[in-house]
Design a protein around this motif. Structure first.
Motif, mmCIF file in Angstrom:
data_model
loop_
_atom_site.group_PDB
_atom_site.id
_atom_site.type_symbol
_atom_site.label_atom_id
_atom_site.label_comp_id
_atom_site.label_asym_id
_atom_site.label_seq_id
_atom_site.Cartn_x
_atom_site.Cartn_y
_atom_site.Cartn_z
ATOM 1 N N ILE A 104 0.829 -1.225 0.000
ATOM 2 C CA ILE A 104 0.000 0.000 0.000
ATOM 3 C C ILE A 104 0.861 1.272 0.000
ATOM 4 C CG2 ILE A 104 -1.945 -1.149 1.136
ATOM 5 C CD1 ILE A 104 -1.200 0.251 3.724
ATOM 6 N N PHE A 105 2.158 1.110 0.287
ATOM 7 C CA PHE A 105 3.038 2.294 0.361
ATOM 8 C C PHE A 105 3.627 2.638 -1.010
ATOM 9 C CE2 PHE A 105 3.023 0.472 4.630
ATOM 10 C CZ PHE A 105 2.611 1.575 5.363
ATOM 11 N N SER A 106 3.922 3.935 -1.156
ATOM 12 C CA SER A 106 4.402 4.437 -2.448
ATOM 13 C C SER A 106 5.747 3.835 -2.858
ATOM 14 C CB SER A 106 4.521 5.962 -2.401
ATOM 15 O OG SER A 106 5.429 6.307 -1.386
ATOM 16 N N VAL A 107 6.515 3.351 -1.877
ATOM 17 C CA VAL A 107 7.819 2.748 -2.184
ATOM 18 C C VAL A 107 7.640 1.567 -3.145
ATOM 19 C CG1 VAL A 107 9.864 1.642 -1.165
ATOM 20 C CG2 VAL A 107 8.582 3.371 0.118
ATOM 21 N N PHE A 108 6.587 0.761 -2.867
ATOM 22 C CA PHE A 108 6.343 -0.427 -3.699
ATOM 23 C C PHE A 108 5.343 -0.151 -4.811
ATOM 24 C CE2 PHE A 108 7.726 -1.978 0.439
ATOM 25 C CZ PHE A 108 8.769 -2.795 0.057
ATOM 26 N N GLY A 111 1.930 6.085 -7.002
ATOM 27 C CA GLY A 111 0.631 6.498 -7.548
ATOM 28 C C GLY A 111 0.086 7.703 -6.804
ATOM 29 N N GLU A 112 -1.220 7.875 -6.899
ATOM 30 C CA GLU A 112 -1.884 9.044 -6.315
ATOM 31 C C GLU A 112 -1.882 8.928 -4.784
ATOM 32 O OE1 GLU A 112 -6.431 10.637 -6.070
ATOM 33 O OE2 GLU A 112 -5.910 9.304 -7.717
ATOM 34 N N PRO A 113 -1.245 9.915 -4.073
ATOM 35 C CA PRO A 113 -1.156 9.802 -2.610
ATOM 36 C C PRO A 113 -2.517 9.984 -1.938
ATOM 37 C CG PRO A 113 0.362 11.440 -3.477
ATOM 38 C CD PRO A 113 -0.559 11.097 -4.590
ATOM 39 N N LEU A 114 -2.762 9.152 -0.913
ATOM 40 C CA LEU A 114 -4.014 9.281 -0.143
ATOM 41 C C LEU A 114 -3.738 9.792 1.270
ATOM 42 C CD1 LEU A 114 -6.313 6.193 -0.830
ATOM 43 C CD2 LEU A 114 -6.748 8.572 -1.375
ATOM 44 N N PHE A 115 -2.764 9.162 1.964
ATOM 45 C CA PHE A 115 -2.347 9.582 3.308
ATOM 46 C C PHE A 115 -0.832 9.726 3.339
ATOM 47 C CE2 PHE A 115 -5.920 6.601 3.799
ATOM 48 C CZ PHE A 115 -6.880 7.471 4.299
ATOM 49 N N THR A 127 -0.721 5.033 -1.164
ATOM 50 C CA THR A 127 -1.291 5.454 -2.455
ATOM 51 C C THR A 127 -2.629 4.757 -2.731
ATOM 52 O OG1 THR A 127 -0.164 3.707 -3.667
ATOM 53 C CG2 THR A 127 1.035 5.778 -3.416
ATOM 54 N N ARG A 128 -3.436 5.406 -3.562
ATOM 55 C CA ARG A 128 -4.734 4.826 -3.955
ATOM 56 C C ARG A 128 -4.505 3.480 -4.696
ATOM 57 N NH1 ARG A 128 -9.691 6.981 -4.630
ATOM 58 N NH2 ARG A 128 -8.946 9.106 -4.389
ATOM 59 N N GLN A 129 -3.512 3.493 -5.612
ATOM 60 C CA GLN A 129 -3.208 2.281 -6.382
ATOM 61 C C GLN A 129 -2.722 1.148 -5.456
ATOM 62 O OE1 GLN A 129 -2.497 5.314 -7.213
ATOM 63 N NE2 GLN A 129 -3.102 5.619 -9.367
ATOM 64 N N GLY A 130 -1.957 1.554 -4.435
ATOM 65 C CA GLY A 130 -1.438 0.570 -3.465
ATOM 66 C C GLY A 130 -2.583 -0.098 -2.723
ATOM 67 N N ILE A 131 -3.528 0.723 -2.220
ATOM 68 C CA ILE A 131 -4.665 0.173 -1.470
ATOM 69 C C ILE A 131 -5.518 -0.711 -2.374
ATOM 70 C CG2 ILE A 131 -6.886 0.830 -0.454
ATOM 71 C CD1 ILE A 131 -5.488 2.668 1.294
ATOM 72 N N SER A 132 -5.713 -0.227 -3.585
ATOM 73 C CA SER A 132 -6.567 -1.005 -4.487
ATOM 74 C C SER A 132 -5.899 -2.339 -4.843
ATOM 75 C CB SER A 132 -6.863 -0.125 -5.708
ATOM 76 O OG SER A 132 -6.813 -0.835 -6.854
ATOM 77 N N GLY A 133 -4.579 -2.326 -5.090
ATOM 78 C CA GLY A 133 -3.851 -3.562 -5.418
ATOM 79 C C GLY A 133 -3.858 -4.535 -4.250
#
Lengths: 280, 268
Positions: A104-108, A111-115, A127-133
């Motif tokens: 869920i973190f931008s390191v991995f 994408g679009e930051p959420l928190f 990121t949104r993409q991280g949470i969705s993945g």
């Protein structure tokens, strides 16, 4: 030493009772529910196809639809929802959750930051993409585990073994697994009774070194017995005409309900493949 | 051989070639005979039945079955092997050994399926056995869930469904309660009346008189020491005592205690 012995006793008895409950209990499979009434071959094929759809699904909506369908199937098969959720959510999905957390973190997953938050001066961005993945990954795991569990709960285990024939697994292999299944119970009983016999003669407290001797001796004894049983069972098979190529009774009949269910599953598979790959 | 089914001449057998199990067995079995092999544990009764079923072969001496000498090579011929297995059925001493399938039904039909019998005939025989042995409720159950009596019944059913001419039974009533024993004895008597040859190994003298016209006593020296009518053998207390088939029973009458050989020959 007493505590250690209790530990061994608890572990041994716990393991045996877990095996008996999980492998040999077929109370749910004997209930008059929807999945129990289906031809096991059709049931296994459709469940495997659902699992395959889940594994390749890119849409969260499709995975959620399949998960809800799985829960409804459990209800229609007279399985309590609480029991089913407990059985499916423990272990694997929880592990999947731990595995998915870093994603869920931008390191991995950039994408679009959420928190954003900081720990010891290091900035973490979810990121949104991280949470969705991660969400898709965990949903896939829980849905696949749920279908596999549902299949094993609603089908007697020896029937499940026979279903392997659908996947072109040789008859002799299926038969050997079936025999293993049957004799595991016998050996579990021998282990249990041997332990009780030792306890009745030696009491609760056994010296460590003596305990080691007893365990080693019993492993050897069990091996010897299984070897002897192997020869005797083969003689019993030959006595009734076995000559290397087993012939097994196939008493399962496919009815209207099975065909209807198969058509529905097929439609779902085609629809899922169409929406996932070709519609774009 | 006039109606002769088995003819054994000077049969010797040793496990691993060095542990003697039978030493010089001679006897002949004729069609529709009722034979009991009695002897203490370890006297070689089970080995003898395995030899008669063509599962093991003598180290010395000959066994002729249906006019041909039983040899290991003979069983490589599938048609001979099938024919022999259809004609001779063995019920093993330990039902755990004989019930190796995941369900009772599969165990019962295992034999006829391997022997290539017609499925309609198998179904018909299965239905008959279900009624005779009252095992309808057991069919879909795994063998490990059955009681010893139920296991024994299923083991017998799994042999009877082949409808063999010769039934070899190794301790068919061992460990059973009197009612189940009665049920099994009645069933075997019925099978004999329908034309089958019975060879029963036992040390349960209760059933000998009903299940045998001829009794062979097998000694600890692994040979037949005496044969005859069951009444004559069962009346020979010295012989039975010498071969561990009866025990000295000690009991009290008011102030005096005395001992004598003790034997039950029938169920009450």
């Amino acid at each position: 030493m007493k505590r250690a012995n209790n530990f061994i006793e608890r572990s041994l008895m716990g393991a045996l009772s877990f095996l008996k409950e999980s492998i040999f209990a077929d109370e749910l499979a004997a209930r008059p529910g929807f999945l129990q009434s289906l031809d096991p071959h059709v049931k296994a094929i459709t469940m495997f196809s659902f699992i395959i759809i889940v594994l390749f699904a890119k849409s969260m909506l499709l995975v959620m639809y399949l998960y809800v369908q799985c829960l409804l199937l459990a209800l229609c098969s007279k399985i309590r929802l609480g029991f089913f959720l407990k059985r499916t959510w423990i272990f694997m999905p929880l592990f999947a959750l731990f595995i998915a957390v870093p994603a869920i973190f931008s390191v991995f997953t950039p994408g679009e930051p959420l928190f954003r938050f900081q720990v010891s001066g290091i900035a973490f961005i979810i990121t949104r993409q991280g949470i969705s993945g991660a969400g898709l990954f965990v949903s896939r795991v829980i849905t696949s585990v749920s279908y596999a569990t549902l299949l094993s709960l609603t089908t007697k285990h020896f029937v499940l073994l026979k279903v392997l024939r659908v996947f072109k697994i040789p008859q002799v292999f299926v038969m050997v697994i079936g025999m293993c299944y049957r004799y595991i119970y016998l050996f579990m009983e021998i282990v249990e009774n041997t332990y009780l016999a030792i306890k009745s003669r030696a009491g609760v407290i056994i010296r460590y070194r003596h305990g080691q001797h007893i365990v080693a001796w019993n492993i050897a004894q069990l091996w010897q017995r299984s070897y002897q049983l192997n020869e005797d069972v083969y003689s019993a098979m030959r006595s009734r005409g076995y000559s290397g190529e087993p012939v097994i009774l196939n008493g399962v009949k496919t009815g209207k309900r099975d065909w209807f269910w198969l058509c529905y599953a097929l439609t779902l598979v085609i629809g899922a493949v169409y929406f996932t790959y070709w519609r774009r | 051989m006039n109606n002769g089914i088995f003819e054994l001449k000077n049969v010797h057998f040793a496990y691993l070639g060095k542990f003697p199990a039978l030493c010089g067995i001679d006897f002949t079995v004729y069609q529709q005979d009722k034979i009991a092999l009695i002897g203490a544990n370890g006297s070689g009764k089970s080995t003898l039945l395995h030899l008669l079923d063509g599962l093991i072969f003598p180290g010395k001496g000959t066994i002729r079955a249906f006019g041909r000498e039983l040899k290991e090579d003979l069983f490589n011929d599938i048609s001979y092997s099938r024919d022999f297995r259809k004609r001779v059925g063995l019920v093993f001493q330990n039902p755990e050994v004989q019930l190796f399938c995941p369900t009772v039904k599969e165990d019962i039909v295992f034999g006829p399926l391997q022997l290539g019998m017609d499925k309609a005939i198998i179904t018909e025989r299965l239905e008959r056995l279900i009624c005779v042995l009252d095992i309808k409720d057991l069919l879909e159950r795994p063998p490990h869930q059955l009681s010893i009596g139920e296991k024994r019944k299923v083991a017998i059913a799994s042999t009877l469904i082949i409808d063999p001419e010769v039934l070899l039974l190794d301790e068919p009533t061992a460990g059973l309660d009197p009612l189940t024993t009665r049920h099994i004895v009645d069933l075997l008597i019925q099978e004999h009346k329908s034309g089958k040859t019975l060879i029963v190994s036992t040390h349960d003298l209760h059933i000998v008189e009903e299940l045998a016209d001829t009794v062979y006593v097998v000694s600890q020296e692994k040979r037949i020491v005496k044969s005859g009518k069951p009444q004559a053998i069962l009346a020979d207390f010295q012989l039975l005592q010498a071969h561990n088939l009866i025990h000295i029973h000690r009991h009290s009458h008011e102030d005096t205690t005395h001992a004598h050989p003790h034997l039950h020959t029938e169920h009450h």
